[in-house]
Design a protein around this motif. Structure first.
Motif, PDB file in Angstrom:
ATOM      1  N   UNK A 103       3.054   6.103  -3.094  1.00 45.28           N
ATOM      2  CA  UNK A 103       3.910   6.719  -3.390  1.00 45.28           C
ATOM      3  C   UNK A 103       3.826   7.063  -5.079  1.00 45.28           C
ATOM      4  N   UNK A 104       3.549   5.779  -5.480  1.00 45.13           N
ATOM      5  CA  UNK A 104       3.459   5.947  -7.100  1.00 45.13           C
ATOM      6  C   UNK A 104       2.365   6.920  -7.701  1.00 45.13           C
ATOM      7  N   UNK A 105       1.248   6.517  -7.072  1.00 48.21           N
ATOM      8  CA  UNK A 105       0.082   7.600  -7.074  1.00 48.21           C
ATOM      9  C   UNK A 105       0.619   9.123  -6.969  1.00 48.21           C
ATOM     10  N   UNK A 106       1.327   9.326  -5.799  1.00 49.97           N
ATOM     11  CA  UNK A 106       1.623  10.634  -5.508  1.00 49.97           C
ATOM     12  C   UNK A 106       2.476  11.151  -6.619  1.00 49.97           C
ATOM     13  N   UNK A 107       3.443  10.449  -7.147  1.00 54.00           N
ATOM     14  CA  UNK A 107       4.440  10.995  -8.100  1.00 54.00           C
ATOM     15  C   UNK A 107       3.597  10.977  -9.500  1.00 54.00           C
ATOM     16  N   UNK A 108       2.460  10.319  -9.771  1.00 53.35           N
ATOM     17  CA  UNK A 108       1.679  10.622 -10.871  1.00 53.35           C
ATOM     18  C   UNK A 108       0.910  11.768 -10.762  1.00 53.35           C
ATOM     19  N   UNK A 145       0.935  -0.970   0.016  1.00 57.15           N
ATOM     20  CA  UNK A 145      -0.279   0.035   0.046  1.00 57.15           C
ATOM     21  C   UNK A 145       0.812   1.177  -0.104  1.00 57.15           C
ATOM     22  N   UNK A 146       1.961   1.290   0.917  1.00 57.31           N
ATOM     23  CA  UNK A 146       2.929   2.313   0.815  1.00 57.31           C
ATOM     24  C   UNK A 146       3.643   2.617  -0.505  1.00 57.31           C
ATOM     25  N   UNK A 147       4.027   1.616  -0.950  1.00 55.32           N
ATOM     26  CA  UNK A 147       4.458   1.786  -2.541  1.00 55.32           C
ATOM     27  C   UNK A 147       3.541   2.524  -3.283  1.00 55.32           C
ATOM     28  N   UNK A 207      17.176   1.718  -6.893  1.00 57.61           N
ATOM     29  CA  UNK A 207      17.250   2.030  -8.369  1.00 57.61           C
ATOM     30  C   UNK A 207      15.740   1.737  -9.058  1.00 57.61           C
ATOM     31  N   UNK A 208      15.480   0.498  -8.608  1.00 60.00           N
ATOM     32  CA  UNK A 208      14.150  -0.127  -9.161  1.00 60.00           C
ATOM     33  C   UNK A 208      12.869   0.890  -9.093  1.00 60.00           C
ATOM     34  N   UNK A 209      12.947   1.457  -7.858  1.00 63.26           N
ATOM     35  CA  UNK A 209      11.842   2.059  -7.315  1.00 63.26           C
ATOM     36  C   UNK A 209      12.050   3.790  -7.703  1.00 63.26           C
ATOM     37  N   UNK A 210      13.198   4.172  -7.967  1.00 61.28           N
ATOM     38  CA  UNK A 210      13.566   5.275  -8.576  1.00 61.28           C
ATOM     39  C   UNK A 210      12.916   5.312 -10.290  1.00 61.28           C
ATOM     40  N   UNK A 211      13.327   4.252 -10.711  1.00 62.03           N
ATOM     41  CA  UNK A 211      13.045   4.167 -12.159  1.00 62.03           C
ATOM     42  C   UNK A 211      11.356   4.088 -12.164  1.00 62.03           C
ATOM     43  N   UNK A 212      10.703   3.569 -11.402  1.00 62.94           N
ATOM     44  CA  UNK A 212       9.181   3.484 -11.411  1.00 62.94           C
ATOM     45  C   UNK A 212       8.713   4.876 -11.116  1.00 62.94           C
ATOM     46  N   UNK A 213       9.246   5.625  -9.978  1.00 63.23           N
ATOM     47  CA  UNK A 213       8.867   6.801  -9.591  1.00 63.23           C
ATOM     48  C   UNK A 213       9.093   7.765 -10.856  1.00 63.23           C
ATOM     49  N   UNK A 214      10.142   7.808 -11.462  1.00 66.57           N
ATOM     50  CA  UNK A 214      10.311   8.875 -12.555  1.00 66.57           C
ATOM     51  C   UNK A 214       9.539   8.603 -13.691  1.00 66.57           C
ATOM     52  N   UNK A 215       9.381   7.553 -14.129  1.00 66.54           N
ATOM     53  CA  UNK A 215       8.283   6.929 -15.264  1.00 66.54           C
ATOM     54  C   UNK A 215       7.160   7.379 -15.074  1.00 66.54           C
ATOM     55  N   UNK A 216       6.667   7.242 -13.720  1.00 64.29           N
ATOM     56  CA  UNK A 216       5.220   7.500 -13.273  1.00 64.29           C
ATOM     57  C   UNK A 216       4.865   9.014 -13.459  1.00 64.29           C
TER      58      UNK A 216
END
Length: 208
Positions: free
Chosen positions: A15-20, A10-12, A73-82
């Protein structure tokens, strides 16, 4: 144990939704400042902001900060793409609503940047580490910003000045010690010279 796993998911997701959402807000704002008349002091300032937001430097700066301070790094990639996905959707949907026109050429160019951004973000995550590889990862976005802003030294363009300031900020916050600063500086000079001398950005992304 299962509750902890669910909580982590849920936390992840949050975060993805917030960056979107941050991307959507950024894209909306970038397009909105394009529509404001550049009359008077306030209008001139907004015009500068519009010119900054229409080029790649500001987005590389933001993406670097997002990636470098992500947990992995994986989380960073997801956040930037989002972030880029939200930004592009908001910018071009807003453009269509305003002008009933879809600029396919620019959408494709920026879309390619969004697709490549996870790989760049993955590499940039290592920029806060030690060693020559970390220095190279830090120097890539810094060098890009320097190549975009170095002409401030003789044009005094506010847009170019912003990119130089952004490059200095990244140079100050990414390396972790004085030896790393020197390594980053060497790669930054090489990167900025390469990008400027051979006009690499124009070949890759059409000079955005």
């Amino acid at each position: 144990m299962e509750n902890d796993a669910m909580s982590n998911i849920k936390e992840k997701a949050i975060r993805i939704i917030l960056f979107f959402i941050l991307g959507i807000f950024s894209g909306f704002l970038a397009k909105y400042v394009d529509t404001i008349p550049s009359n008077g002091a306030v209008g001139s300032l907004i015009n500068i902001i519009s010119n900054i937001s229409s080029r790649i430097g500001i987005w590389a700066f933001i993406a670097t900060i997002i990636a470098a301070w992500s947990r992995t790094p994986k989380v960073g990639a997801i956040h930037v793409f989002t972030f880029f996905a939200g930004m592009l959707l908001a910018y071009y949907i807003y453009s269509m609503k305003l002008f009933n026109f879809f600029p396919l050429y620019y959408f494709v160019r920026w879309g390619l940047i969004a697709l490549v951004s996870p790989m760049a973000a993955y590499a940039v995550w290592f920029s806060r580490g030690s060693g020559w590889f970390a220095a190279l990862c830090a120097a890539l976005p810094i060098g890009l910003l320097v190549s975009e802003g170095y002409n401030f030294l003789y044009t005094f363009s506010p847009v170019s000045g912003f990119y130089l300031i952004a490059a200095i900020i990244l140079f100050c916050i990414l390396p972790k010690n004085k030896y790393q600063y020197l390594k980053v500086l060497i790669f930054t000079i090489l990167t900025s010279v390469l990008l400027s001398k051979f006009d690499v950005l124009s070949y890759i992304i059409g000079g955005l």
